[in-house]
Design a protein around this motif. Structure first.
Motif, PDB file in Angstrom:
ATOM      1  N   ILE A  61       0.834  -1.204   0.000  1.00 26.88           N
ATOM      2  CA  ILE A  61       0.000   0.000   0.000  1.00 26.88           C
ATOM      3  C   ILE A  61       0.869   1.254   0.000  1.00 26.88           C
ATOM      4  N   TRP A  62       1.901   1.236   0.844  1.00 28.86           N
ATOM      5  CA  TRP A  62       2.795   2.394   0.936  1.00 28.86           C
ATOM      6  C   TRP A  62       3.576   2.594  -0.362  1.00 28.86           C
ATOM      7  N   TRP A  63       4.033   1.502  -0.980  1.00 28.87           N
ATOM      8  CA  TRP A  63       4.772   1.620  -2.239  1.00 28.87           C
ATOM      9  C   TRP A  63       3.905   2.243  -3.337  1.00 28.87           C
ATOM     10  N   VAL A  64       2.663   1.814  -3.413  1.00 30.70           N
ATOM     11  CA  VAL A  64       1.758   2.381  -4.431  1.00 30.70           C
ATOM     12  C   VAL A  64       1.538   3.868  -4.172  1.00 30.70           C
ATOM     13  N   PHE A  65       1.297   4.213  -2.914  1.00 31.29           N
ATOM     14  CA  PHE A  65       1.044   5.612  -2.562  1.00 31.29           C
ATOM     15  C   PHE A  65       2.255   6.493  -2.880  1.00 31.29           C
TER      16      PHE A  65
ATOM     17  N   LEU B 227       5.614   3.773 -12.185  1.00 23.75           N
ATOM     18  CA  LEU B 227       5.792   2.328 -12.319  1.00 23.75           C
ATOM     19  C   LEU B 227       7.243   1.925 -12.028  1.00 23.75           C
ATOM     20  N   ILE B 228       8.188   2.721 -12.529  1.00 24.44           N
ATOM     21  CA  ILE B 228       9.600   2.445 -12.253  1.00 24.44           C
ATOM     22  C   ILE B 228       9.877   2.523 -10.748  1.00 24.44           C
ATOM     23  N   LEU B 229       9.314   3.531 -10.093  1.00 21.90           N
ATOM     24  CA  LEU B 229       9.502   3.682  -8.650  1.00 21.90           C
ATOM     25  C   LEU B 229       8.886   2.516  -7.887  1.00 21.90           C
ATOM     26  N   LEU B 230       7.733   2.034  -8.341  1.00 24.48           N
ATOM     27  CA  LEU B 230       7.055   0.912  -7.681  1.00 24.48           C
ATOM     28  C   LEU B 230       7.934  -0.336  -7.685  1.00 24.48           C
ATOM     29  N   VAL B 231       8.664  -0.545  -8.769  1.00 22.62           N
ATOM     30  CA  VAL B 231       9.586  -1.684  -8.852  1.00 22.62           C
ATOM     31  C   VAL B 231      10.849  -1.419  -8.040  1.00 22.62           C
ATOM     32  N   TRP B 232      11.265  -0.154  -7.993  1.00 21.46           N
ATOM     33  CA  TRP B 232      12.537   0.206  -7.361  1.00 21.46           C
ATOM     34  C   TRP B 232      12.502   0.096  -5.841  1.00 21.46           C
ATOM     35  N   TRP B 233      11.367   0.386  -5.203  1.00 21.31           N
ATOM     36  CA  TRP B 233      11.334   0.383  -3.731  1.00 21.31           C
ATOM     37  C   TRP B 233      11.777  -0.954  -3.145  1.00 21.31           C
ATOM     38  N   PRO B 234      11.174  -2.097  -3.534  1.00 23.29           N
ATOM     39  CA  PRO B 234      11.641  -3.360  -2.944  1.00 23.29           C
ATOM     40  C   PRO B 234      13.065  -3.727  -3.336  1.00 23.29           C
ATOM     41  N   ILE B 235      13.470  -3.351  -4.558  1.00 20.78           N
ATOM     42  CA  ILE B 235      14.851  -3.645  -4.980  1.00 20.78           C
ATOM     43  C   ILE B 235      15.840  -2.861  -4.124  1.00 20.78           C
ATOM     44  N   SER B 236      15.534  -1.598  -3.875  1.00 15.37           N
ATOM     45  CA  SER B 236      16.438  -0.769  -3.065  1.00 15.37           C
ATOM     46  C   SER B 236      16.528  -1.289  -1.631  1.00 15.37           C
ATOM     47  N   ALA B 237      15.399  -1.812  -1.118  1.00 14.07           N
ATOM     48  CA  ALA B 237      15.418  -2.364   0.236  1.00 14.07           C
ATOM     49  C   ALA B 237      16.336  -3.586   0.304  1.00 14.07           C
ATOM     50  N   ARG B 238      16.245  -4.446  -0.708  1.00 18.22           N
ATOM     51  CA  ARG B 238      17.091  -5.647  -0.743  1.00 18.22           C
ATOM     52  C   ARG B 238      18.568  -5.254  -0.871  1.00 18.22           C
ATOM     53  N   LEU B 239      18.863  -4.280  -1.727  1.00 18.31           N
ATOM     54  CA  LEU B 239      20.243  -3.822  -1.881  1.00 18.31           C
ATOM     55  C   LEU B 239      20.764  -3.210  -0.584  1.00 18.31           C
TER      56      LEU B 239
END
Length: 534
Positions: A404-408, A447-459
């Motif tokens: 929910i937070w990522w979408v917002f 859309l790019i940001l939506l994909v980037w949030w979880p990737i950045s967390a993993r990195l």
């Protein structure tokens, strides 16, 4: 993770399959290593009653659902069915509610009728070759050993055997499951699920050799006394078996002591290069140490106490210095200028990326739900009854809140950065990034940001791990160079303890040895450990 395929005769429902698909993705994310052991030993004929201890809250059934093939019918405490979202999920997988006295649901008679009806329903499923999962303790807990077990699993088994006999079906089986966590409440830990041998049950009531109740029990319960004594005996056997296959100890400190001794022995036997082992191999190693330790405690308590005292003292010294067993090698390499330069560069490289794009992105994508979940966990942890469910609460809240937070944030930031109507486009800022973003459709940026949030967390997690490791190595480098650590004495004591423990193990027949024989039902490992004759 390669999950086991469902048998053709036990294809689950579409609702179960959908929930399990999501569940497996969650387990793959929550744990960094999942070991599934002896799934191929499951009986091919007859229904199965799976039983396990319950130290991990909802993590336990989620793991069993993900790992065990075929559709499982779970019995869960009734309050869970009233929980938003979770209740819908339980109904989708056809879980059944159990009415416990502490849940204050209905009168005592109502609960007995409902639970008797539940046992009848589950036993019918098992008699027809289906599989159910039961946690006989009835509660999730934080003990280092199984707590008192209820007779529900034995009652289901007894009823299902009788129904299977009437229908001419193969008799059902009771299969204990071993659940071994490195830490079930922490993210990216390790777990091993082990299928243990099916439990052989004593003769049924009415069969030759069946247990006989006392005259007082018959007078109080009538013909039910025969069933009650059989279920009580079966529950006692099950308790011992679950205690054995989950390597129960009195305290978590004792469990940690066994695991550290296992690491010490493995390091000593590895020679010049300590190779990593799977979590399943580590679990087997700790089982061997536990069996030897308990055997020694019974047969040579003085030697056992002396070794335990020396090991705890050595372990405390290692903790104070910040050393692990596998690090007591190659001192010259650890204090070399090359080691210092390597760790310093790794620290700088990790810190640079963290202070740049990665960590700031991870913070934007996680800070609000993380702080909310942390606050909720702190509040919930004040109630001791909730301690066993901490991992479950973290996982469920994360699944609900992070997307929910990522979408917002993706929509909000994407619009502010790239929309021509955004106030940022009117702000005179240095650089060409904002003007360039104005030519990209803002939904695409979102859309790019939506994909980037979880990737950045993993990195961020990986960089933080490297940062901590390099910093720890730098601190150790300074300690070793300064002479604060009595290196030779430390290594001498470490090798002495490791060799003494290894020699004890070499003189005993232990789990995993070619000549090891599994203990009879109702017996612990240490009770069948014996001295090696040759």
């Amino acid at each position: 993770m390669a999950w086991e395929k469902d048998p053709d005769s036990l294809k689950p429902s579409k609702g179960y399959t959908r929930v399990r698909r999501v569940n497996r993705a969650l387990m793959d994310t929550w744990f960094r290593e999942i070991s599934l052991v002896d799934l191929d030993t499951l009986p091919q004929e007859g229904g199965i009653v799976f039983t396990a201890w319950h130290p991990g809250g909802l993590i336990d059934p989620m793991l069993m659902m993900a790992a065990l093939p075929g559709g499982l019918t779970f019995a869960a405490k009734s309050p869970l069915f009233k929980t938003p979202i979770l209740g819908s999920i339980l109904r989708a997988i056809d879980a059944k509610p159990v009415l416990r006295p502490q849940d204050n649901v209905g009168s005592s008679e109502d609960r007995k009728k409902a639970n008797s009806s539940l046992i009848d329903t589950l036993s019918s499923s098992v008699a027809n070759g289906q599989r159910v999962a039961i946690f006989p303790e009835g509660i999730s807990h934080t003990k280092a050993h199984p707590v008192k077990m209820r007779t529900g699993a034995a009652r289901i088994l007894l009823d299902s055997i009788r129904k299977a006999d009437e229908m001419g079906n193969p008799r059902p089986h009771l299969v204990p499951i071993g659940l071994h966590y490195s830490d079930q409440h922490q993210f990216r830990e390790r777990v091993s699920l082990q299928v243990n041998r099916r439990l052989t049950y004593p003769p049924l009531p009415g069969e030759e050799g069946a247990l006989e109740p006392t005259a007082e029990e018959v007078a109080e319960h009538g013909d039910l006394a025969y069933d009650r004594i059989w279920c009580a005996e079966m529950t006692n056997l099950l308790h011992t078996e679950i205690q054995r296959c989950n390597q129960a100890q009195e305290t978590w400190e004792d469990r940690e002591l066994v695991w550290r001794a296992r690491r010490m022995i493995h390091t000593a036997r590895s020679g010049d290069e300590v190779k990593p082992i799977t979590f399943h191999e580590a679990v087997l190693g700790s089982r061997r140490v536990r069996a030897a330790w308990q055997y020694l405690g019974q047969n040579d308590p003085e030697r056992n106490l002396d070794m335990e005292t020396k090991f705890k003292k050595h372990h405390a010294e290692m903790e104070h210095i910040g050393l692990r067993s596998w690090e007591l090698r190659d001192r010259e390499k650890k204090i070399s200028k090359t080691a210092f330069l390597k760790n310093m560069l790794l620290w700088i490289w990790s810190a640079s990326w963290m202070l740049g794009l990665v960590t700031w992105s991870a913070m934007v994508g996680a800070i609000v739900p993380y702080m909310f979940i942390r606050l909720v966990i702190i509040i919930q942890s004040k109630n001791e009854d909730n301690h066993s469910a901490i991992g479950s609460m973290k996982l469920l809240y994360s699944v609900a809140l992070y997307p929910i937070w990522w979408v917002f944030t993706s929509i909000s930031i994407g619009w502010m950065l790239a929309s021509k109507n955004s106030f940022l486009q009117d702000v005179e800022l240095p650089g060409l990034i904002l003007p360039a973003l104005a030519f990209i459709p803002w939904p695409f940026v979102s859309l790019i940001l939506l994909v980037w949030w979880p990737i950045s967390a993993r990195l961020h997690l990986k960089l933080f791990e490297r940062l901590c490791k390099s910093w720890r190595n730098l601190r150790l480098w300074f300690k070793l160079r300064s002479g604060q650590v009595e290196w030779n004495d430390l290594i001498g004591m470490h090798h002495q303890l490791a060799q003494e423990m290894a020699s004890i193990g070499e003189g005993l027949v232990l789990p995993g040895d070619p000549d090891w024989k599994e203990p009879p039902y109702g017996k612990e490992d240490w009770e069948v450990v014996h001295l090696r004759t040759s």
